[in-house]
Design a protein around this motif. Structure first.
Motif, PDB file in Angstrom:
ATOM      1  N   LEU A 189       0.958  -1.154  -0.075  1.00  0.00           N
ATOM      2  CA  LEU A 189       0.150  -0.120   0.031  1.00  0.00           C
ATOM      3  C   LEU A 189       0.663   1.324   0.050  1.00  0.00           C
ATOM      4  O   LEU A 189       0.722   2.167  -0.658  1.00  0.00           O
ATOM      5  N   ILE A 190       1.771   1.312   0.904  1.00  0.00           N
ATOM      6  CA  ILE A 190       2.701   2.593   0.879  1.00  0.00           C
ATOM      7  C   ILE A 190       3.413   2.592  -0.457  1.00  0.00           C
ATOM      8  O   ILE A 190       3.703   3.501  -1.114  1.00  0.00           O
ATOM      9  N   ALA A 191       3.972   1.355  -1.034  1.00  0.00           N
ATOM     10  CA  ALA A 191       4.615   1.511  -2.413  1.00  0.00           C
ATOM     11  C   ALA A 191       3.664   1.857  -3.553  1.00  0.00           C
ATOM     12  O   ALA A 191       4.148   2.838  -4.346  1.00  0.00           O
ATOM     13  N   LEU A 192       2.274   1.627  -3.418  1.00  0.00           N
ATOM     14  CA  LEU A 192       1.381   2.132  -4.419  1.00  0.00           C
ATOM     15  C   LEU A 192       1.331   3.690  -4.263  1.00  0.00           C
ATOM     16  O   LEU A 192       1.193   4.154  -5.248  1.00  0.00           O
ATOM     17  N   TYR A 193       1.148   3.877  -3.236  1.00  0.00           N
ATOM     18  CA  TYR A 193       0.894   5.252  -2.795  1.00  0.00           C
ATOM     19  C   TYR A 193       2.251   6.234  -3.303  1.00  0.00           C
ATOM     20  O   TYR A 193       1.752   7.489  -4.098  1.00  0.00           O
ATOM     21  N   GLN A 252       4.087   5.391  -5.930  1.00  0.00           N
ATOM     22  CA  GLN A 252       4.303   5.068  -7.177  1.00  0.00           C
ATOM     23  C   GLN A 252       3.152   6.107  -7.667  1.00  0.00           C
ATOM     24  O   GLN A 252       3.359   6.580  -9.171  1.00  0.00           O
ATOM     25  N   ILE A 253       1.970   6.241  -7.374  1.00  0.00           N
ATOM     26  CA  ILE A 253       0.695   7.021  -7.715  1.00  0.00           C
ATOM     27  C   ILE A 253       1.201   8.383  -7.936  1.00  0.00           C
ATOM     28  O   ILE A 253       0.913   9.332  -8.785  1.00  0.00           O
ATOM     29  N   PHE A 254       2.056   8.932  -6.777  1.00  0.00           N
ATOM     30  CA  PHE A 254       2.566  10.535  -6.672  1.00  0.00           C
ATOM     31  C   PHE A 254       3.898  10.370  -7.281  1.00  0.00           C
ATOM     32  O   PHE A 254       4.358  11.550  -7.028  1.00  0.00           O
ATOM     33  N   GLY A 255       4.420   9.623  -7.839  1.00  0.00           N
ATOM     34  CA  GLY A 255       5.462   9.832  -8.641  1.00  0.00           C
ATOM     35  C   GLY A 255       6.641  10.052  -8.159  1.00  0.00           C
ATOM     36  O   GLY A 255       7.879  10.474  -8.396  1.00  0.00           O
ATOM     37  N   ARG A 256       6.705   9.302  -6.794  1.00  0.00           N
ATOM     38  CA  ARG A 256       8.051   9.598  -6.020  1.00  0.00           C
ATOM     39  C   ARG A 256       9.113   8.494  -6.216  1.00  0.00           C
ATOM     40  O   ARG A 256       8.768   7.175  -6.791  1.00  0.00           O
ATOM     41  N   ASP A 257      10.453   8.769  -6.547  1.00  0.00           N
ATOM     42  CA  ASP A 257      11.424   7.687  -6.656  1.00  0.00           C
ATOM     43  C   ASP A 257      11.482   6.704  -5.620  1.00  0.00           C
ATOM     44  O   ASP A 257      11.911   5.625  -5.854  1.00  0.00           O
ATOM     45  N   GLN A 258      11.521   7.102  -4.549  1.00  0.00           N
ATOM     46  CA  GLN A 258      11.920   6.344  -3.352  1.00  0.00           C
ATOM     47  C   GLN A 258      10.377   6.071  -2.421  1.00  0.00           C
ATOM     48  O   GLN A 258       9.627   6.897  -2.310  1.00  0.00           O
ATOM     49  N   VAL A 259      10.564   4.903  -1.930  1.00  0.00           N
ATOM     50  CA  VAL A 259       9.405   4.360  -0.944  1.00  0.00           C
ATOM     51  C   VAL A 259       9.878   4.732   0.395  1.00  0.00           C
ATOM     52  O   VAL A 259      10.690   4.233   0.873  1.00  0.00           O
ATOM     53  N   GLN A 260       9.271   5.915   1.074  1.00  0.00           N
ATOM     54  CA  GLN A 260       9.444   6.193   2.320  1.00  0.00           C
ATOM     55  C   GLN A 260       8.219   5.781   3.534  1.00  0.00           C
ATOM     56  O   GLN A 260       7.084   6.228   3.032  1.00  0.00           O
ATOM     57  N   PHE A 261       8.694   5.689   4.715  1.00  0.00           N
ATOM     58  CA  PHE A 261       7.660   5.437   5.557  1.00  0.00           C
ATOM     59  C   PHE A 261       8.285   5.669   6.820  1.00  0.00           C
ATOM     60  O   PHE A 261       9.386   4.862   7.441  1.00  0.00           O
ATOM     61  N   MET A 262       7.565   6.762   7.787  1.00  0.00           N
ATOM     62  CA  MET A 262       8.105   7.105   9.102  1.00  0.00           C
ATOM     63  C   MET A 262       9.433   7.402   9.217  1.00  0.00           C
ATOM     64  O   MET A 262      10.424   7.234   9.963  1.00  0.00           O
ATOM     65  N   GLY A 263       9.969   8.148   8.154  1.00  0.00           N
ATOM     66  CA  GLY A 263      11.399   8.632   8.031  1.00  0.00           C
ATOM     67  C   GLY A 263      12.132   7.673   7.791  1.00  0.00           C
ATOM     68  O   GLY A 263      13.568   8.094   7.738  1.00  0.00           O
ATOM     69  N   ARG A 264      11.907   6.563   7.053  1.00  0.00           N
ATOM     70  CA  ARG A 264      12.830   5.608   6.605  1.00  0.00           C
ATOM     71  C   ARG A 264      12.371   5.377   5.266  1.00  0.00           C
ATOM     72  O   ARG A 264      11.287   5.489   4.730  1.00  0.00           O
ATOM     73  N   THR A 265      13.779   5.083   4.536  1.00  0.00           N
ATOM     74  CA  THR A 265      13.392   4.768   3.120  1.00  0.00           C
ATOM     75  C   THR A 265      13.169   3.139   2.963  1.00  0.00           C
ATOM     76  O   THR A 265      14.077   2.473   3.336  1.00  0.00           O
ATOM     77  N   LEU A 266      12.119   2.614   2.297  1.00  0.00           N
ATOM     78  CA  LEU A 266      12.055   1.158   2.152  1.00  0.00           C
ATOM     79  C   LEU A 266      12.796   0.739   0.959  1.00  0.00           C
ATOM     80  O   LEU A 266      12.652   1.302  -0.042  1.00  0.00           O
TER      81      LEU A 266
END
Length: 175
Positions: A44-48, A50-64
């Motif tokens: 779900l986080i990666a989908l979010y 990707q939809i908004f065109g971000r290069d990195q998947v980030q969550f709670m101040g960390r890059t996944l």
């Protein structure tokens, strides 16, 4: 597997919610089956992102890492393929009862999902299933207990060959 009311008495919408929750499953480290909430959350986080065109998947101040997102995607695909194959087997073994209207598609879907998710709930049709269908459900419970991650790790350990060269990136149009 504790149920205070018969599942078959629930509304269709409630049964659909049950099926989705059984597919997602329990948190990692628990005895519950299913896909795992962390795997679903990562997607779900990666989908979010990707939809908004971000290069990195980030969550709670960390890059996944991309590898983590890829692993979560593979787990979901493997789990979905196993689930789909189980549904096909159950439809095949129960085709006579389905045609006669003795059981419904929804009941088969619920039984397969419950078995694969090791939930223990039933819509009350298990006793009327054929021996073949009961065997399919038993296999589903074993696969669900092992989990898709164990299956992937087991299959990956069979292949010891690694690429020694780095290949150029392929460009494929999506959508």
């Amino acid at each position: 597997g504790f149920s205070v009311s018969p599942v078959e008495s629930l509304l269709d919408q409630s049964i659909l919610v049950f099926i989705v929750l059984m597919l997602i499953g329990a948190p990692p480290g628990s005895t519950g089956g299913g896909l795992k909430t962390s795997t679903f959350g990562i997607l779900l986080i990666a989908l979010y992102h990707q939809i908004f065109g971000r290069d990195q998947v980030q969550f709670m101040g960390r890059t996944l890492p991309d590898r983590l997102v890829r692993s979560a995607s593979v787990l979901v695909i493997v789990y979905a393929l196993i689930w789909f194959f189980l549904l096909l087997l159950l439809h095949w073994t129960e085709s006579a009862q389905l045609k006669a209207g003795l059981i419904t598609q929804q009941q088969i879907l619920f039984e397969a999902t419950s078995a694969l998710g090791t939930v223990g709930l039933s819509m009350g049709i298990t006793e009327s299933l054929t021996t073949s269908s009961k065997s399919v459900l038993m296999i589903a419970m074993i696969l669900g207990r092992l989990g898709p991650l164990a299956l992937i790790v087991g299959l990956a350990s069979l292949s010891q060959k690694k690429d020694r060269v780095e290949r150029p990136e392929g460009k494929v149009m999506l959508g």
